[in-house]
Enzyme design. Structure first.
Site, PDB file in Angstrom:
ATOM      1  CE1 TYR A  72      40.186  44.330  22.828  1.00 44.10           C
ATOM      2  CE2 TYR A  72      40.646  46.510  23.767  1.00 44.10           C
ATOM      3  CZ  TYR A  72      39.751  45.501  23.444  1.00 44.10           C
ATOM      4  OH  TYR A  72      38.417  45.670  23.729  1.00 44.10           O
ATOM      5  CD  GLU A 120      37.205  43.638  21.172  1.00 45.10           C
ATOM      6  OE1 GLU A 120      36.939  43.810  22.370  1.00 45.10           O
ATOM      7  OE2 GLU A 120      37.057  42.544  20.601  1.00 45.10           O
TER       8      GLU A 120
END
Ligand code: GDP
Ligand code: MN
Length: 406
Positions: free
Chosen positions: A101, A189
């Site tokens: 992530y 993101e």
């Protein structure tokens, strides 16, 4: 404004961030043609602005034309958490060794940019933050200094990724920061950021939110604006150039100035009410702007009362009052209105409104009293609406009883 995954990937690609070859399409035929061009296996991905598409059945691997056709026809038109899928993104499927992530956003409290990197990707980051917060390596970046390579390397080391991912991660994160800063994003993101079995690091998903106020610097962002998903009220407000955010309460709010509009939302909540919206009509409270604002609020079926909170500054009280009077002549409203008018020439403004006052149009001397009145009115109106319903329910019960006796 929020981008779809395919737009986010196109945005990333401009900054050299590796993404899979793909195309966004709107029909099954185009989906198959794109899959044929790219070569199998491909992934068919629903383009909706909500997370968890995979779990909802909106992401499928296809290893031939039949499968591509089947998945595209199932996914196009699918409803994912209230969002209809009109577009699918077809890309070359990747082999995944590990899922990470990575993101950048603004840490308002620290007044610095915040980077987050975790070896536990592919799942919701909120979940990681709740269950294993130490698994997220954080970095604060001063916008004046930017992200240096030394900082970036230390950050990647702290995240304990597979050593094979180090160089690729440093490269992508450097580019991701540039995309975030130069692209005027509020959020970038990548989840998952993957390491492939052959050692490449690659963005498999893209979530990008751009700063609406930066569009003047990026004329090409117009295309993103055109595909924004807005609810009907927000779309209506957008067409009228109003600064509007839809909320789910029953007290409609109109104020001049973003600060006052926010305070109005706060005070309505503080006295026990629920705001239906945030609406800043800015400095010019003329009849056109006021009528537009009332139309948008009127279109919201949850609204039971309307609180107009104006503090005259450059716009004088009598101009505001005239604007309200004219707007009310143009827009037919069901909900009662409570006005608080203060500031420059407030007295003159109140005199203009005085002869118009009624049960449906009240004036209160302070913001607090006006908020209380608006909240009470919203409650009364809601009770009345519920009363009408239960009365008709009672009536139908009586009718039913009569029928039964016959
Ligand atoms: P989200 O569920 O909406 O966040 O959609 P993502 O784009 O993040 O995809 C969800 C999951 O689908 C990923 O975490 C992967 O596990 C899987 N996935 C997506 N693309 C591929 C791919 O190219 N190959 C493989 N093997 N899995 C994929
Ligand atoms: Mn994802």
């Amino acid at each position: 404004m929020d981008l779809f995954e395919y737009q986010g990937k196109q945005f990333f690609a401009r900054y050299g961030i590796p993404v899979s070859d793909g195309d966004a399409v709107a029909t099954v035929g185009q989906a198959v043609a794109t899959a044929e061009r790219i070569g199998y296996p491909v992934v068919v991905k629903a383009q909706v602005q909500v997370g968890g598409r995979g779990k909802a059945g909106g992401i499928k691997l296809a290893s031939n034309a039949e499968e591509a056709r089947e998945h595209a026809s199932n996914i196009l038109g699918m409803d994912i958490k209230g969002h209809r899928v009109d577009i699918v993104w077809i890309e070359r499927a990747s082999d995944i060794a590990e899922e990470y992530y990575a993101s950048f956003t603004l840490d308002r409290a620290a007044k610095l940019h915040l980077g987050m990197l975790s070896a536990q990707g592919g799942v919701e980051i909120e979940e990681v933050a709740a269950t294993d917060p130490d698994a997220i390596a954080k970095i604060h970046v001063d916008p004046v200094d930017g992200l240096t390579e030394v900082q970036c390397r230390a950050w990647v080391a702290a995240a304990n990724l597979n050593p094979a991912a180090t160089e690729g991660a440093v490269d992508i994160l450097t580019k991701l920061y540039t995309a975030y800063a130069e692209g005027d994003a509020d959020l970038v993101e990548i989840n998952p950021l993957i390491l492939t079995p052959d050692g490449r690091v690659h963005a498999l998903d893209a979530k990008v939110s751009l700063d609406d106020n930066s569009v003047f610097r990026h004329p090409d962002y117009e295309v993103y604006d055109a595909t924004q998903v807005r609810d009907a009220r927000e779309q209506m407000a957008h067409e009228r150039d109003l600064q509007y955010v839809g909320l789910d309460g029953s007290v409609g709010i109109i104020a001049n100035g973003a600060g006052l509009a926010m305070s109005t939302v706060d005070i309505v909540s503080q006295v026990g009410g629920k705001p239906a919206n945030f609406l800043d009509i800015g400095g010019g409270a003329n009849a056109d702007v006021m009528a537009g604002a009332l139309e948008v609020i009127h279109s919201d079926r949850n609204v039971r009362s309307i609180f107009i909170n104006i503090f005259g500054g450059i716009t004088k009280g009598e101009e505001v009052a005239n604007g309200i009077v004219q707007a009310l002549e143009r827009v037919a409203l069901d909900a009662p209105i409570v006005i608080r008018l203060d500031g420059t020439n407030a007295e003159a403004g109140r005199e203009i409104l005085a002869p118009r006052l009624s049960d449906k149009l009240q004036m209160q001397p302070t913001m607090l009293e006006a908020a209380r009145t608006a909240v009470e009115l919203a409650r009364d109106e809601a009770a009345q609406a519920a009363g009408t319903r239960s009365l008709s329910a009672a009536e139908s019960t009586i009718q039913g009883a009569k029928g039964g006796a016959r």
